[in-house]
Design a protein around this motif. Structure first.
Motif, PDB file in Angstrom:
ATOM      1  N   TRP A  82     -13.527  39.948  -6.277  1.00 51.58           N
ATOM      2  CA  TRP A  82     -13.627  40.940  -5.680  1.00 51.58           C
ATOM      3  C   TRP A  82     -14.981  41.194  -5.090  1.00 51.58           C
ATOM      4  CZ3 TRP A  82     -10.172  44.414  -4.478  1.00 51.58           C
ATOM      5  CH2 TRP A  82      -9.059  44.564  -5.163  1.00 51.58           C
ATOM      6  N   THR A  83     -16.045  40.638  -5.448  1.00 49.56           N
ATOM      7  CA  THR A  83     -17.269  40.486  -4.942  1.00 49.56           C
ATOM      8  C   THR A  83     -16.955  39.803  -3.227  1.00 49.56           C
ATOM      9  OG1 THR A  83     -18.462  40.292  -6.914  1.00 49.56           O
ATOM     10  CG2 THR A  83     -19.760  39.690  -4.926  1.00 49.56           C
ATOM     11  N   GLU A  84     -16.609  38.532  -3.294  1.00 48.95           N
ATOM     12  CA  GLU A  84     -16.512  37.677  -2.071  1.00 48.95           C
ATOM     13  C   GLU A  84     -15.526  38.732  -1.158  1.00 48.95           C
ATOM     14  OE1 GLU A  84     -17.595  35.182  -0.797  1.00 48.95           O
ATOM     15  OE2 GLU A  84     -18.801  34.859  -2.551  1.00 48.95           O
ATOM     16  N   ILE A  85     -14.505  39.346  -1.721  1.00 42.82           N
ATOM     17  CA  ILE A  85     -13.695  40.244  -0.600  1.00 42.82           C
ATOM     18  C   ILE A  85     -14.814  41.529  -0.103  1.00 42.82           C
ATOM     19  CG2 ILE A  85     -11.729  42.303  -0.600  1.00 42.82           C
ATOM     20  CD1 ILE A  85     -10.324  40.300  -2.662  1.00 42.82           C
ATOM     21  N   GLN A  86     -15.426  42.097  -0.864  1.00 44.17           N
ATOM     22  CA  GLN A  86     -16.179  43.031  -0.387  1.00 44.17           C
ATOM     23  C   GLN A  86     -17.084  42.652   0.692  1.00 44.17           C
ATOM     24  OE1 GLN A  86     -15.749  46.471  -1.037  1.00 44.17           O
ATOM     25  NE2 GLN A  86     -17.166  46.567   0.596  1.00 44.17           N
ATOM     26  N   LYS A  87     -18.064  41.175   0.379  1.00 44.46           N
ATOM     27  CA  LYS A  87     -18.644  40.741   1.477  1.00 44.46           C
ATOM     28  C   LYS A  87     -18.086  40.334   2.388  1.00 44.46           C
ATOM     29  CE  LYS A  87     -22.100  38.642  -2.052  1.00 44.46           C
ATOM     30  NZ  LYS A  87     -22.273  37.274  -2.608  1.00 44.46           N
ATOM     31  N   THR A  88     -16.884  39.727   2.454  1.00 42.56           N
ATOM     32  CA  THR A  88     -16.172  39.555   3.617  1.00 42.56           C
ATOM     33  C   THR A  88     -15.859  40.634   4.332  1.00 42.56           C
ATOM     34  OG1 THR A  88     -15.250  37.528   2.642  1.00 42.56           O
ATOM     35  CG2 THR A  88     -14.088  38.317   4.552  1.00 42.56           C
ATOM     36  N   LEU A  89     -15.521  41.749   3.789  1.00 40.59           N
ATOM     37  CA  LEU A  89     -15.173  43.088   4.555  1.00 40.59           C
ATOM     38  C   LEU A  89     -16.224  43.601   5.026  1.00 40.59           C
ATOM     39  CD1 LEU A  89     -12.407  44.727   2.021  1.00 40.59           C
ATOM     40  CD2 LEU A  89     -12.074  43.688   4.285  1.00 40.59           C
ATOM     41  N   ASP A  90     -17.483  43.484   4.606  1.00 44.38           N
ATOM     42  CA  ASP A  90     -18.897  44.066   5.238  1.00 44.38           C
ATOM     43  C   ASP A  90     -19.266  43.183   6.469  1.00 44.38           C
ATOM     44  OD1 ASP A  90     -18.867  45.849   2.985  1.00 44.38           O
ATOM     45  OD2 ASP A  90     -20.494  44.686   2.032  1.00 44.38           O
ATOM     46  N   ARG A  91     -18.974  41.954   6.118  1.00 50.05           N
ATOM     47  CA  ARG A  91     -19.205  41.019   7.600  1.00 50.05           C
ATOM     48  C   ARG A  91     -18.354  41.253   8.617  1.00 50.05           C
ATOM     49  NH1 ARG A  91     -19.772  36.992   3.420  1.00 50.05           N
ATOM     50  NH2 ARG A  91     -17.885  36.100   3.792  1.00 50.05           N
ATOM     51  N   THR A  92     -17.263  41.361   8.147  1.00 46.40           N
ATOM     52  CA  THR A  92     -16.284  41.888   9.459  1.00 46.40           C
ATOM     53  C   THR A  92     -16.693  43.320   9.817  1.00 46.40           C
ATOM     54  OG1 THR A  92     -14.596  40.665   8.285  1.00 46.40           O
ATOM     55  CG2 THR A  92     -13.831  42.306   9.954  1.00 46.40           C
TER      56      THR A  92
END
Length: 158
Positions: A138-148
């Motif tokens: 979940w943390t990595e998904i959120q970081k990826t969405l933030d970067r995108t």
């Protein structure tokens, strides 16, 4: 012996990962697995081997693990490496030991008693590993969405 347990939240996580590009979703899961498996590697690293967490195998290892890839999108491996960063082909002899060894002449040349280092490290960490994996993904998904979102904002896209 079978162990039952209940896990919540993985269906939602699967939907969130499906919303990402395939390569991005695989990278998210790989990063999360590396973080989750790090305590196992650190616990086993107290042995005589350096322990690595990787998704890459040598050709010899890949042939031995060919059944691991069936129906699997991401595979991670944890195990000993030698000083040059290659697999340690003799590590299993330490982990599991050997039986009595004799030459053809009948000369007894010894036996190696098992000194497990991977199994105790795995057993000590497996109980909370699934819960940590859920949090990390979940943390990595959120970081990826933030970067995108930040990348799209810089490019002037929505």
């Amino acid at each position: 012996m079978s162990i039952g347990f209940k896990v919540d939240g993985f269906r939602d996580m699967e939907r969130a990962l499906a919303g990402l590009k395939r390569g991005t979703a695989k990278a998210v899961v790989r990063r999360a697995l590396k973080k989750v498996l790090k305590p196992v590697a650190e616990a086993a690293d107290a042995s005589m081997f350096q322990i690595s967490v990787t998704s890459k195998l040598s050709p010899r290892q890949r042939a031995a693990a060919s059944g691991d890839f069936i129906g699997s999108i991401v595979s991670m491996y944890i195990g000993p490496i030698d000083d040059e960063g290659r697999g340690a082909p003799h590590a299993h002899l330490i982990e599991f030991g050997t039986g009595p060894r004799k030459h053809k002449s009948g000369k007894f040349v010894g036996a190696v008693m098992p000194e497990p280092f991977m199994r105790p490290a795995w057993d000590a960490n497996k109980a909370e590993m699934l819960e940590r994996l859920k949090r990390e993904i979940w943390t990595e998904i959120q970081k990826t969405l933030d970067r995108t979102a930040a990348r799209n904002a810089r490019a002037g896209r929505r």
